[in-house]
Enzyme design. Structure first.
Site, PDB file in Angstrom:
ATOM      1  N   LYS A  57      38.808  41.284  -9.923  1.00 54.39           N
ATOM      2  CA  LYS A  57      37.792  42.036 -10.658  1.00 54.39           C
ATOM      3  C   LYS A  57      38.362  42.974 -11.722  1.00 54.39           C
ATOM      4  O   LYS A  57      37.707  43.254 -12.721  1.00 54.39           O
ATOM      5  CB  LYS A  57      36.924  42.835  -9.689  1.00 54.39           C
ATOM      6  CG  LYS A  57      36.080  41.919  -8.830  1.00 54.39           C
ATOM      7  CD  LYS A  57      34.748  42.527  -8.488  1.00 54.39           C
ATOM      8  CE  LYS A  57      33.833  41.512  -7.832  1.00 54.39           C
ATOM      9  NZ  LYS A  57      34.306  41.135  -6.487  1.00 54.39           N
ATOM     10  N   GLU A  60      27.072  48.299 -10.203  1.00 53.45           N
ATOM     11  CA  GLU A  60      26.756  48.039  -8.806  1.00 53.45           C
ATOM     12  C   GLU A  60      28.015  47.492  -8.137  1.00 53.45           C
ATOM     13  O   GLU A  60      28.933  47.049  -8.805  1.00 53.45           O
ATOM     14  CB  GLU A  60      25.644  46.993  -8.713  1.00 53.45           C
ATOM     15  CG  GLU A  60      26.103  45.526  -8.822  1.00 53.45           C
ATOM     16  CD  GLU A  60      26.673  45.130 -10.177  1.00 53.45           C
ATOM     17  OE1 GLU A  60      26.393  45.828 -11.177  1.00 53.45           O
ATOM     18  OE2 GLU A  60      27.421  44.142 -10.231  1.00 53.45           O
ATOM     19  N   SER A 109      40.930  34.952  -4.526  1.00 53.83           N
ATOM     20  CA  SER A 109      40.350  35.964  -5.425  1.00 53.83           C
ATOM     21  C   SER A 109      40.739  37.389  -5.064  1.00 53.83           C
ATOM     22  O   SER A 109      40.778  38.261  -5.930  1.00 53.83           O
ATOM     23  CB  SER A 109      38.830  35.811  -5.460  1.00 53.83           C
ATOM     24  OG  SER A 109      38.297  35.789  -4.143  1.00 53.83           O
TER      25      SER A 109
HETATM   26  C1  LIG Z   1      33.550  40.185  -5.721  1.00 54.74           C
HETATM   27  C2  LIG Z   1      34.421  39.219  -5.102  1.00 54.74           C
HETATM   28  C3  LIG Z   1      34.103  37.857  -5.083  1.00 54.74           C
HETATM   29  C4  LIG Z   1      32.813  37.319  -5.575  1.00 54.74           C
HETATM   30  O1  LIG Z   1      32.524  37.507  -6.909  1.00 54.74           O
HETATM   31  P1  LIG Z   1      32.563  36.360  -7.972  1.00 54.74           P
HETATM   32  O2  LIG Z   1      31.953  36.969  -9.166  1.00 54.74           O
HETATM   33  O3  LIG Z   1      31.767  35.207  -7.428  1.00 54.74           O
HETATM   34  O4  LIG Z   1      33.982  36.002  -8.166  1.00 54.74           O
HETATM   35  C5  LIG Z   1      35.020  36.984  -4.544  1.00 54.74           C
HETATM   36  N1  LIG Z   1      36.189  37.422  -4.028  1.00 54.74           N
HETATM   37  C6  LIG Z   1      36.522  38.718  -4.020  1.00 54.74           C
HETATM   38  C7  LIG Z   1      37.827  39.119  -3.423  1.00 54.74           C
HETATM   39  C8  LIG Z   1      35.662  39.648  -4.553  1.00 54.74           C
HETATM   40  O5  LIG Z   1      36.014  40.943  -4.546  1.00 54.74           O
END
Ligand SMILES: *Cc1c(COP(=O)(O)O)cnc(C)c1O
Length: 405
Positions: free
Chosen positions: A94, A116, A384
């Site tokens: 992010k 948010e 992610s």
């Molecule tokens: C916020 C988040 C997601 C989901 O958000 P996307 O916009 O779908 O990528 C996935 N993995 C992690 C670690 C997150 O913090």
């Protein structure tokens, strides 16, 4: 930039029939300004330099692509590689779009950013970026998520952000979006709403995708180094709003031979309220200012959603995902809570990487996929984020396999 990225969305913010901008008239002017500033900034060499500088010297990019040798052997099929967004500063992908959004705010002369957050990851990333650039930060978060993701709430406060609880409805991500939007409307002339994913009205699905595309472009080069210049056969990423998946997909959309899998959470069942598999069970509709696929209840309102991953329980999905699935470019994978927890422990114990529960959905699907493929095939999974935020919740509810005391 690839042809696809140049031509999508169109000038009105549409990916096919999905996307657009459905906002109250008072917000039309502020959003137009954001879009115009972005258009002029994105090709400005100074902006590009600034972004490159912070990515390298502050975020710690590029994040590596790691070969998951033990997980590959365990599954006994295709080779599994991991793009390590868990190593991006603040622990998830992010920060890639948050740093850029705050630079955008700074260039527009704003002193405050509003957003948010679901799992708290976007809030932490934005609070981090705001601290770095010296802006005020206001984060809206569902009361349920505030309890579940306590460490992230503390982090945001330490970083200097103001955390405002969303107390309506299910008190999770959707209500947090509503609350943040309401607050933004009252101060749109002096602040910017930093959306946490490839969702919301134009230009945000495009802006966030463009800033996340670094994940895909880095991966392409790094994967080629591992595999003699080849492309991955399959790419797997979890989909909540869809930013980490669009980030890694975006560099490969023109490479038709690469299969792109967005993994949706099946939670604890198929009934409304038990999952948040939007692309699988949803229908077309407008929510939060854009047209996409969404989960609706009997009255046509956004349905209650659930997943063990608090960052992926969202009843809509980025319009570009709706489009790419519609034209057959991407496929949807599914993973339930149990499979995600199993993958959470497997990646921890076989590779020494504790993934976020959201990312564990992608890992779980990749494990299922690997077992169906020959050993010369490859899968690149976007990890992610890291799972520190989830460890207490997981061990309290699911015993550690093979625990030694
Ligand atoms: C916020 C988040 C997601 C989901 O958000 P996307 O916009 O779908 O990528 C996935 N993995 C992690 C670690 C997150 O913090």
């Amino acid at each position: 930039m690839s042809d696809y990225l140049k031509n999508h969305p169109d000038e009105n913010g549409y990916f096919g029939r999905f996307g657009g901008s459905f906002i109250p008239p008072v917000l039309e002017e502020p959003f137009k300004k954001i879009a115009q500033t972005y258009e002029s900034l994105k090709n400005d060499p100074k902006f590009i330099e600034e972004l490159k500088y912070v990515r390298k010297n502050y975020q710690g990019r590029p994040t590596p692509v790691s070969f998951a040798k033990n997980l590959t052997e365990y599954c006994g099929g295709a080779k599994i590689y991991l793009k390590r967004e868990d190593l991006n500063h603040s622990g998830a992908h992010k920060l890639n779009h948050c740093m850029a959004e705050v630079i955008l705010a700074k260039h527009m002369g704003f002193k405050k950013v509003i957003a948010e957050t679901g799992a708290g990851q976007h809030g932490v990333a934005l609070a981090t970026a705001a601290a770095y650039f010296g802006l005020e930060c206001e984060i809206h978060m569902g009361e349920v998520d505030i309890k579940k993701e306590h460490p992230n709430v503390v982090r945001m406060k330490i970083l200097g952000a103001k955390v405002i609880p969303a107390t309506k409805g299910l008190k999770t991500l959707k209500e947090a979006v509503d609350s943040a939007f309401e607050s933004y409307i009252s101060q749109a002339d002096s602040s910017i709403y930093c959306i946490g994913s490839v969702v919301g009205p134009h230009p945000f699905p495009m802006v966030v995708r463009d800033f996340q595309s670094i994940v895909g472009f880095e991966s392409k080069e790094q994967f080629a180094e591992h595999e003699n210049g080849a492309l991955p056969d399959n790419i797997v990423a979890c989909v909540g709003g869809g930013s980490n998946s669009m980030g890694i997909f975006s560099a490969f959309i023109d490479d038709k031979e690469v299969n792109l899998y967005g993994v949706e959470p099946m939670g604890r069942g198929e009934k409304i309220g038990e999952h948040s598999a939007t692309l699988t069970y949803g229908e077309e509709g407008v929510m939060h200012g854009f047209n996409s696929i969404m989960l609706k209840d009997e009255k046509g309102e956004p349905a209650p959603v659930y997943s063990i991953g608090s960052g992926i329980d969202y009843p809509s999905v980025g319009p570009e995902h709706a489009y790419l699935k519609d034209i057959g470019r991407t496929k949807v994978g599914l993973c339930d809570d149990k499979e995600a927890v199993d993958a959470f422990y497997k990646l921890s114990q076989l590779e020494g990487i504790i993934p976020a529960l959201e990312s564990a959905h992608a890992v779980a699907f990749a494990m299922k996929l690997a077992k169906t493929l020959a050993k010369d095939k490859t899968i690149l999974v976007n990890v992610s984020g890291r799972g520190d935020k989830d460890i207490d919740f997981v061990v309290e509810n699911y015993p550690i396999p093979n625990a030694k005391f």
